[in-house]
Design a protein around this motif. Sequence first.
Motif, PDB file in Angstrom:
ATOM      1  N   GLU A 130       0.934  -0.987  -0.073  1.00 32.52           N
ATOM      2  CA  GLU A 130      -0.016   0.018   0.144  1.00 32.52           C
ATOM      3  C   GLU A 130       0.806   1.409  -0.070  1.00 32.52           C
ATOM      4  O   GLU A 130       0.384   2.196  -0.587  1.00 32.52           O
ATOM      5  CB  GLU A 130      -1.119   0.121   1.232  1.00 32.52           C
ATOM      6  CG  GLU A 130      -1.954  -1.017   1.175  1.00 32.52           C
ATOM      7  CD  GLU A 130      -2.962  -0.948   2.300  1.00 32.52           C
ATOM      8  OE1 GLU A 130      -2.531  -0.497   3.445  1.00 32.52           O
ATOM      9  OE2 GLU A 130      -4.064  -1.493   2.315  1.00 32.52           O
ATOM     10  N   TYR A 131       1.996   1.283   0.587  1.00 34.25           N
ATOM     11  CA  TYR A 131       2.875   2.280   0.425  1.00 34.25           C
ATOM     12  C   TYR A 131       4.044   2.326  -0.383  1.00 34.25           C
ATOM     13  O   TYR A 131       4.786   3.218  -0.523  1.00 34.25           O
ATOM     14  CB  TYR A 131       3.450   2.568   2.113  1.00 34.25           C
ATOM     15  CG  TYR A 131       2.733   2.652   3.179  1.00 34.25           C
ATOM     16  CD1 TYR A 131       2.477   3.932   3.665  1.00 34.25           C
ATOM     17  CD2 TYR A 131       2.167   1.610   3.716  1.00 34.25           C
ATOM     18  CE1 TYR A 131       1.516   4.180   4.477  1.00 34.25           C
ATOM     19  CE2 TYR A 131       1.046   1.996   4.885  1.00 34.25           C
ATOM     20  CZ  TYR A 131       1.111   3.318   5.173  1.00 34.25           C
ATOM     21  OH  TYR A 131       0.191   3.336   6.273  1.00 34.25           O
ATOM     22  N   THR A 132       3.828   1.349  -1.377  1.00 36.91           N
ATOM     23  CA  THR A 132       4.883   1.398  -2.412  1.00 36.91           C
ATOM     24  C   THR A 132       4.273   1.435  -3.764  1.00 36.91           C
ATOM     25  O   THR A 132       3.106   1.113  -4.275  1.00 36.91           O
ATOM     26  CB  THR A 132       5.291  -0.067  -2.568  1.00 36.91           C
ATOM     27  OG1 THR A 132       6.037  -0.384  -1.147  1.00 36.91           O
ATOM     28  CG2 THR A 132       6.651  -0.361  -3.645  1.00 36.91           C
ATOM     29  N   TRP A 133       5.171   2.112  -4.591  1.00 38.49           N
ATOM     30  CA  TRP A 133       4.665   2.367  -6.012  1.00 38.49           C
ATOM     31  C   TRP A 133       4.490   0.905  -6.921  1.00 38.49           C
ATOM     32  O   TRP A 133       5.446   0.322  -6.825  1.00 38.49           O
ATOM     33  CB  TRP A 133       5.629   3.337  -6.925  1.00 38.49           C
ATOM     34  CG  TRP A 133       5.646   4.715  -6.353  1.00 38.49           C
ATOM     35  CD1 TRP A 133       6.614   5.397  -5.618  1.00 38.49           C
ATOM     36  CD2 TRP A 133       4.669   5.903  -6.665  1.00 38.49           C
ATOM     37  NE1 TRP A 133       6.359   6.837  -5.538  1.00 38.49           N
ATOM     38  CE2 TRP A 133       4.993   6.932  -6.186  1.00 38.49           C
ATOM     39  CE3 TRP A 133       3.817   5.430  -7.677  1.00 38.49           C
ATOM     40  CZ2 TRP A 133       4.199   8.097  -6.538  1.00 38.49           C
ATOM     41  CZ3 TRP A 133       2.782   6.808  -7.678  1.00 38.49           C
ATOM     42  CH2 TRP A 133       3.322   8.221  -7.175  1.00 38.49           C
ATOM     43  N   PRO A 134       3.454   1.098  -7.311  1.00 37.42           N
ATOM     44  CA  PRO A 134       3.098  -0.250  -8.088  1.00 37.42           C
ATOM     45  C   PRO A 134       3.565  -0.165  -9.355  1.00 37.42           C
ATOM     46  O   PRO A 134       3.991   0.998 -10.016  1.00 37.42           O
ATOM     47  CB  PRO A 134       1.374  -0.280  -8.327  1.00 37.42           C
ATOM     48  CG  PRO A 134       1.279   1.360  -8.212  1.00 37.42           C
ATOM     49  CD  PRO A 134       2.035   1.841  -7.179  1.00 37.42           C
ATOM     50  N   GLN A 135       4.371  -1.232 -10.120  1.00 44.11           N
ATOM     51  CA  GLN A 135       4.814  -1.106 -11.362  1.00 44.11           C
ATOM     52  C   GLN A 135       3.790  -1.561 -12.741  1.00 44.11           C
ATOM     53  O   GLN A 135       3.415  -2.989 -12.384  1.00 44.11           O
ATOM     54  CB  GLN A 135       5.971  -1.986 -11.431  1.00 44.11           C
ATOM     55  CG  GLN A 135       7.253  -1.462 -10.465  1.00 44.11           C
ATOM     56  CD  GLN A 135       8.464  -2.065 -10.542  1.00 44.11           C
ATOM     57  OE1 GLN A 135       8.488  -3.429  -9.998  1.00 44.11           O
ATOM     58  NE2 GLN A 135       9.545  -1.945 -11.151  1.00 44.11           N
ATOM     59  N   LEU A 192       5.180   7.868  -2.225  1.00 44.64           N
ATOM     60  CA  LEU A 192       5.102   6.535  -2.098  1.00 44.64           C
ATOM     61  C   LEU A 192       6.690   5.809  -1.990  1.00 44.64           C
ATOM     62  O   LEU A 192       7.676   6.485  -2.415  1.00 44.64           O
ATOM     63  CB  LEU A 192       4.305   5.548  -2.873  1.00 44.64           C
ATOM     64  CG  LEU A 192       2.726   5.864  -2.835  1.00 44.64           C
ATOM     65  CD1 LEU A 192       2.035   5.064  -3.953  1.00 44.64           C
ATOM     66  CD2 LEU A 192       2.236   5.379  -1.565  1.00 44.64           C
ATOM     67  N   LYS A 193       6.823   4.565  -1.703  1.00 53.94           N
ATOM     68  CA  LYS A 193       7.883   4.035  -1.600  1.00 53.94           C
ATOM     69  C   LYS A 193       8.460   3.534  -2.810  1.00 53.94           C
ATOM     70  O   LYS A 193       7.797   2.951  -3.506  1.00 53.94           O
ATOM     71  CB  LYS A 193       8.386   3.031  -0.472  1.00 53.94           C
ATOM     72  CG  LYS A 193       8.339   3.414   0.862  1.00 53.94           C
ATOM     73  CD  LYS A 193       8.562   2.084   1.961  1.00 53.94           C
ATOM     74  CE  LYS A 193       8.582   2.793   3.381  1.00 53.94           C
ATOM     75  NZ  LYS A 193       8.788   1.482   4.237  1.00 53.94           N
ATOM     76  N   GLU A 194       9.758   3.316  -3.283  1.00 55.38           N
ATOM     77  CA  GLU A 194      10.188   2.750  -4.616  1.00 55.38           C
ATOM     78  C   GLU A 194      10.064   1.452  -4.270  1.00 55.38           C
ATOM     79  O   GLU A 194      10.572   0.939  -3.299  1.00 55.38           O
ATOM     80  CB  GLU A 194      11.502   3.430  -4.871  1.00 55.38           C
ATOM     81  CG  GLU A 194      11.592   4.827  -5.227  1.00 55.38           C
ATOM     82  CD  GLU A 194      12.956   5.375  -5.798  1.00 55.38           C
ATOM     83  OE1 GLU A 194      13.083   5.011  -7.293  1.00 55.38           O
ATOM     84  OE2 GLU A 194      13.783   5.745  -5.291  1.00 55.38           O
ATOM     85  N   PRO A 195       9.860   0.618  -5.201  1.00 55.55           N
ATOM     86  CA  PRO A 195       9.914  -1.061  -5.238  1.00 55.55           C
ATOM     87  C   PRO A 195      11.200  -1.642  -4.696  1.00 55.55           C
ATOM     88  O   PRO A 195      12.224  -1.001  -5.204  1.00 55.55           O
ATOM     89  CB  PRO A 195       9.489  -1.256  -6.505  1.00 55.55           C
ATOM     90  CG  PRO A 195       8.681  -0.099  -7.151  1.00 55.55           C
ATOM     91  CD  PRO A 195       9.373   1.068  -6.851  1.00 55.55           C
ATOM     92  N   GLY A 196      11.182  -2.204  -3.630  1.00 63.55           N
ATOM     93  CA  GLY A 196      12.660  -2.929  -3.285  1.00 63.55           C
ATOM     94  C   GLY A 196      13.368  -2.046  -2.393  1.00 63.55           C
ATOM     95  O   GLY A 196      14.366  -2.462  -2.338  1.00 63.55           O
ATOM     96  N   LYS A 197      13.036  -0.696  -2.244  1.00 65.42           N
ATOM     97  CA  LYS A 197      13.743   0.252  -1.453  1.00 65.42           C
ATOM     98  C   LYS A 197      13.030   0.885  -0.275  1.00 65.42           C
ATOM     99  O   LYS A 197      11.856   0.799  -0.214  1.00 65.42           O
ATOM    100  CB  LYS A 197      14.154   1.454  -2.461  1.00 65.42           C
ATOM    101  CG  LYS A 197      14.904   0.991  -3.726  1.00 65.42           C
ATOM    102  CD  LYS A 197      15.638   2.114  -4.369  1.00 65.42           C
ATOM    103  CE  LYS A 197      16.215   1.779  -5.911  1.00 65.42           C
ATOM    104  NZ  LYS A 197      16.523   2.590  -6.655  1.00 65.42           N
ATOM    105  N   LYS A 198      13.648   1.449   0.622  1.00 63.43           N
ATOM    106  CA  LYS A 198      13.146   2.242   1.594  1.00 63.43           C
ATOM    107  C   LYS A 198      12.974   3.729   1.504  1.00 63.43           C
ATOM    108  O   LYS A 198      12.120   4.408   2.075  1.00 63.43           O
ATOM    109  CB  LYS A 198      13.878   2.083   2.965  1.00 63.43           C
ATOM    110  CG  LYS A 198      14.220   0.720   3.283  1.00 63.43           C
ATOM    111  CD  LYS A 198      14.701   0.585   4.598  1.00 63.43           C
ATOM    112  CE  LYS A 198      15.029  -0.942   5.404  1.00 63.43           C
ATOM    113  NZ  LYS A 198      15.781  -0.931   6.340  1.00 63.43           N
TER     114      LYS A 198
END
Length: 424
Positions: free
Chosen positions: A31-36, A363-369
């Motif tokens: 929910e807090y991460t950018w979807p790809q 939002l957070k980048e995928p796989g990153k904080k």
Amino acid sequence: MGPIPLCVLLPLTVLAVVVAVAADGNAVQDEYTWPQWKVPLVRKRRTVPLSSPNFSARPQPELSGTCGIECQRRLPATSLDDLEQFLSYETVYENGTRTYTSVSVQGLNEVTAWSGNISSSSRHKREVYGTDTRFTISDKQFSTKYPFSTSVKISTGCSGVLVSPKHVLTAAHCIHDGKDYLDGVQKLRVGILKEKSRRGKGGKGRGGRGKGKRRKEDKGKEEEQEKEDNGGKGERKGKQKGGKRRSRRSAESEKPSFRWTRVKKTQVPKGWFKGVSEGLTADYDYAVLELKKAPKVKHMDLGVIPSLKKLPAGRIHFSGFDDDRPGNLVYRFCSVSDESNDLLYQYCDAKPGSSGSGVYIRLKEPGKKKWKRKIIGVFSGHQWVDVNGDGTQQDYNVAVRITPLKYAQICYWVHGDSSECQVA
């Protein structure tokens, strides 16, 4: 099969609970991460020259008769042929020439299903809802720093946002009224906020040294005044108070100004033009301006999000140059009241001049904080919306969403190569 021993059942139960909790944790994380998103390809078919525009249209403070979210729900599904027509576009160059480019859309069926319409019974009206919650960003320490520095002013009276080192995303109605290009588009300029230089230009025989000397004298006078104001008390205390006064004075005297840059070319989707997309015109209220010279300012990337109302906070942000606060950048954030595949209704207070602002979330980048802001829409402005399709109109603040298809088109305009635009 006989009964399972308790010593075996308990570990299995614990394992199932742990897996379930881990799955929930991943869901919350997502929910807090950018979807790809896999993005369809928009490719150029053919470009043909057109006659030069008249540049006779006048800016419209408010749009009316817009077929909004409720109205669009009754429209038939759009075919691929229609989409290709809507995404075809006109390009106007700085010398006044104009071309039309038809496009093809490939890989549309491979795109993950876009969210369905989400309705909300709550409605708010008017440009400003109750107490005005806008924030004026007048101090150069903030207005010329990211993310506020990505906001730009369009010479036709709108706002925009930098989406590449030399490309600005804005609203189509800031450039074209649906029938013709606005008067002034032939000499279109974009204003980027800059800090006012404390050094004057000077005349003959007046170099930088003389002005620097006067500044030192002025600084000495300020320090003497600070000492008097503090009754000759300790130097440390005097500097603290004086520091506050100096910061106020410097904030007023160093209010940001604009560095204007000419626009090399302007691109507008045909879906915005009258008689092309009919009730879907509002969905294509966006345009891209290519600057002749890239400003040394960080830009903001585009992003695609399926549903804003399902986000943990559900808030959007944007900054623009509202007419009622001339020369100042105005920031606001608010929640979304309703959304469709292409449009957003939201509670953000706004005035004319803010149209074309880039709507963003973080939002957070995928796989990153690391957290990252991305543009997910264009603020179209205060509009009179046809609610039921019978001519009954209500006023809302509307934004156009960046969908996978629009991302593909805008990305192609920016990069000139659709192969660089396959994932959002």
